[in-house]
Scaffold this motif. Sequence first.
Motif, PDB file in Angstrom:
ATOM      1  N   ASP A 180      -4.458   5.619   1.938  1.00 38.87           N
ATOM      2  CA  ASP A 180      -5.311   4.868   2.396  1.00 38.87           C
ATOM      3  C   ASP A 180      -4.706   4.338   4.219  1.00 38.87           C
ATOM      4  O   ASP A 180      -5.700   3.976   4.795  1.00 38.87           O
ATOM      5  CB  ASP A 180      -5.272   3.615   1.484  1.00 38.87           C
ATOM      6  CG  ASP A 180      -5.655   4.246   0.139  1.00 38.87           C
ATOM      7  OD1 ASP A 180      -6.397   5.270   0.115  1.00 38.87           O
ATOM      8  OD2 ASP A 180      -5.627   3.423  -1.027  1.00 38.87           O
ATOM      9  N   GLN A 202       4.902  -0.565  -6.779  1.00 35.99           N
ATOM     10  CA  GLN A 202       4.215  -0.771  -5.431  1.00 35.99           C
ATOM     11  C   GLN A 202       2.441  -1.489  -6.092  1.00 35.99           C
ATOM     12  O   GLN A 202       2.815  -1.499  -7.262  1.00 35.99           O
ATOM     13  CB  GLN A 202       3.721   1.074  -5.563  1.00 35.99           C
ATOM     14  CG  GLN A 202       2.529   1.127  -4.905  1.00 35.99           C
ATOM     15  CD  GLN A 202       2.208   0.827  -3.383  1.00 35.99           C
ATOM     16  OE1 GLN A 202       3.391   1.074  -2.114  1.00 35.99           O
ATOM     17  NE2 GLN A 202       1.157   0.534  -2.926  1.00 35.99           N
ATOM     18  N   ARG A 203       1.865  -2.539  -5.566  1.00 38.19           N
ATOM     19  CA  ARG A 203       0.872  -3.156  -6.175  1.00 38.19           C
ATOM     20  C   ARG A 203      -0.208  -2.583  -5.780  1.00 38.19           C
ATOM     21  O   ARG A 203      -0.545  -2.154  -4.835  1.00 38.19           O
ATOM     22  CB  ARG A 203       1.157  -4.794  -5.716  1.00 38.19           C
ATOM     23  CG  ARG A 203       2.777  -5.629  -6.380  1.00 38.19           C
ATOM     24  CD  ARG A 203       2.546  -6.618  -5.529  1.00 38.19           C
ATOM     25  NE  ARG A 203       2.776  -7.059  -4.332  1.00 38.19           N
ATOM     26  CZ  ARG A 203       2.546  -7.008  -2.830  1.00 38.19           C
ATOM     27  NH1 ARG A 203       2.229  -9.010  -4.066  1.00 38.19           N
ATOM     28  NH2 ARG A 203       3.333  -7.663  -2.217  1.00 38.19           N
ATOM     29  N   GLU A 204      -0.998  -3.073  -6.851  1.00 36.03           N
ATOM     30  CA  GLU A 204      -2.285  -1.919  -6.612  1.00 36.03           C
ATOM     31  C   GLU A 204      -3.518  -2.459  -5.281  1.00 36.03           C
ATOM     32  O   GLU A 204      -3.695  -1.480  -4.543  1.00 36.03           O
ATOM     33  CB  GLU A 204      -2.953  -2.206  -7.747  1.00 36.03           C
ATOM     34  CG  GLU A 204      -3.728  -0.749  -7.981  1.00 36.03           C
ATOM     35  CD  GLU A 204      -4.977  -0.400  -8.923  1.00 36.03           C
ATOM     36  OE1 GLU A 204      -5.743  -0.847 -10.001  1.00 36.03           O
ATOM     37  OE2 GLU A 204      -4.107  -0.884 -10.631  1.00 36.03           O
ATOM     38  N   GLU A 205      -2.893  -3.470  -5.015  1.00 34.24           N
ATOM     39  CA  GLU A 205      -3.390  -4.097  -3.743  1.00 34.24           C
ATOM     40  C   GLU A 205      -3.192  -4.199  -2.605  1.00 34.24           C
ATOM     41  O   GLU A 205      -4.160  -4.145  -2.002  1.00 34.24           O
ATOM     42  CB  GLU A 205      -3.966  -5.343  -4.801  1.00 34.24           C
ATOM     43  CG  GLU A 205      -2.679  -6.367  -3.705  1.00 34.24           C
ATOM     44  CD  GLU A 205      -2.015  -6.172  -5.561  1.00 34.24           C
ATOM     45  OE1 GLU A 205      -1.028  -7.461  -5.492  1.00 34.24           O
ATOM     46  OE2 GLU A 205      -2.327  -5.719  -5.973  1.00 34.24           O
ATOM     47  N   GLU A 206      -2.124  -3.030  -2.673  1.00 37.29           N
ATOM     48  CA  GLU A 206      -1.586  -3.702  -0.987  1.00 37.29           C
ATOM     49  C   GLU A 206      -2.035  -1.561  -0.615  1.00 37.29           C
ATOM     50  O   GLU A 206      -1.972  -1.004   0.238  1.00 37.29           O
ATOM     51  CB  GLU A 206       0.017  -2.458  -1.819  1.00 37.29           C
ATOM     52  CG  GLU A 206       0.320  -4.495  -1.612  1.00 37.29           C
ATOM     53  CD  GLU A 206       2.071  -3.867  -1.983  1.00 37.29           C
ATOM     54  OE1 GLU A 206       2.539  -2.636  -1.722  1.00 37.29           O
ATOM     55  OE2 GLU A 206       3.116  -4.913  -1.390  1.00 37.29           O
ATOM     56  N   GLY A 207      -2.560  -0.687  -1.694  1.00 40.70           N
ATOM     57  CA  GLY A 207      -3.713   0.289  -1.398  1.00 40.70           C
ATOM     58  C   GLY A 207      -2.457   1.048  -1.530  1.00 40.70           C
ATOM     59  O   GLY A 207      -1.151   1.066  -1.269  1.00 40.70           O
ATOM     60  N   THR A 208      -2.364   2.664  -1.232  1.00 42.71           N
ATOM     61  CA  THR A 208      -1.451   3.592  -0.963  1.00 42.71           C
ATOM     62  C   THR A 208      -1.160   4.185   0.429  1.00 42.71           C
ATOM     63  O   THR A 208      -2.087   3.546   1.897  1.00 42.71           O
ATOM     64  CB  THR A 208      -1.705   4.728  -1.372  1.00 42.71           C
ATOM     65  OG1 THR A 208      -3.718   5.469  -1.053  1.00 42.71           O
ATOM     66  CG2 THR A 208      -2.402   5.053  -3.606  1.00 42.71           C
TER      67      THR A 208
END
Length: 180
Positions: free
Chosen positions: A32, A23-29
Amino acid sequence: MMSAKNLRDSILQMAVEGKLVEQREEEGTAADLLASIREQRAQLVREKKAKPVKGGESVIWRDDDGHWFERRGKGEAVCIDDEIPFDIPDSWCWARLGSIVNVVSARRVHKADWRSHGIPFYRAREIVKLSAGLPITDALYIDASLYEKLSQSGAPQPGDLMVNGYRSGNHWNVIRCSTR
């Protein structure tokens, strides 16, 4: 040596557990993304381009004790532990299909309404051919007045997901999905 079935099952299991990619942080959850979908749906409802979700918007969450709850609209939260089929990673969310897509039902077109020319009409077999890039050799048509009547509840658009199925008793059996 691993069999093809075991490899497929292993990859599927890893996907369900969220272990195939980081999971990349910039992708969001996932939360989100669901919040964004709810905002977009609310905007479409305000613009009268979409109908509100029947029974109210569904929100599903896990409490501190690990139980799953759902609230629809302004209703009371209800425990839905018995509806959760398996555990998911903490960064994932459960959502009802109707909360993330507009689910609409097609209208039945009877054989007596088929024509030799007019507006193309696709049954499951034509949609399967189209999704496979095959030509339609035995095209069916309906007249423009029937098309106008049926399309008042919406007509498929490019990019829509089409699910064809049939009802057997109290259950729907999905037979094919297509994005064409």
